[in-house]
Design a protein around this motif. Sequence first.
Motif, short mmCIF file in Angstrom:
data_model
loop_
_atom_site.label_atom_id
_atom_site.label_comp_id
_atom_site.label_asym_id
_atom_site.label_seq_id
_atom_site.Cartn_x
_atom_site.Cartn_y
_atom_site.Cartn_z
N CYS A 191 4.53 4.08 2.86
CA CYS A 191 4.59 2.72 2.14
C CYS A 191 4.58 1.49 3.10
N TRP A 192 3.49 0.56 2.87
CA TRP A 192 3.29 -0.46 3.58
C TRP A 192 3.40 -1.77 2.88
N ILE A 193 4.41 -2.48 3.38
CA ILE A 193 4.62 -3.81 2.51
C ILE A 193 4.56 -4.86 3.47
N ALA A 194 3.88 -6.00 3.33
CA ALA A 194 3.63 -6.95 4.21
C ALA A 194 5.12 -7.59 4.80
N GLU B 111 0.79 -1.02 -0.16
CA GLU B 111 0.06 -0.05 -0.13
C GLU B 111 0.79 1.20 -0.14
N LEU B 112 0.35 2.37 -0.81
CA LEU B 112 1.16 3.58 -0.69
C LEU B 112 -0.05 4.55 -0.43
N GLU B 113 0.30 5.59 0.17
CA GLU B 113 -0.58 6.81 0.60
C GLU B 113 0.26 8.13 0.53
N VAL B 114 -0.18 8.82 -0.01
CA VAL B 114 0.41 10.25 -0.25
C VAL B 114 -0.63 11.24 0.25
N SER B 115 0.09 12.32 1.13
CA SER B 115 -0.97 13.56 1.64
C SER B 115 0.08 14.49 1.69
N VAL B 116 -0.66 15.78 1.76
CA VAL B 116 -0.03 17.15 1.74
C VAL B 116 -0.80 18.13 2.75
N LYS B 117 0.13 18.61 3.80
CA LYS B 117 -0.39 19.31 4.93
C LYS B 117 -0.22 20.64 4.23
#
Length: 139
Positions: free
Chosen positions: A67-70, A48-54
């Motif tokens: 980035c989450w990799i099992a 899983e990848l997640e991108v966010s901006v503040k």
Amino acid sequence: MSAVTNPATVAECLRVGAGFSQGDRNWIVEQFATLDARLAAFHADATELEVSVKDRDARGQKVTLECWIAGRQKIVTTSAEEDLRAALNDARDDLRRRLNDAKTKQEPRHNKHVREIGQPEPEPRPAADDAERVDAETV
């Protein structure tokens, strides 16, 4: 390394978080396309990848890429570049470096021979009779 039947890609694994809309997703996938080659070693359903901006488009904006990799530790990269495109590219490049570093840590170090052919066989231990004979000779 065995081939992965369903390799991870940015398009398949990326979620957009705070500060981005679903309309931004395709543009971000294009920016992150160079990660596909690195992610291909992992299964898509375990990545899983997640991108966010503040504070998007503000002076102190901060882009975060997770980035989450099992079976591995979560990798978090950030960038405080003022230009959004530059911040995304900075976070992407840092993630690529960290994935490469994580892979390198799993390989044997400083021994190309061992990496290519595997670990050498251990030397056979002397039989019990030989051990007794050695002890008798030293007494």
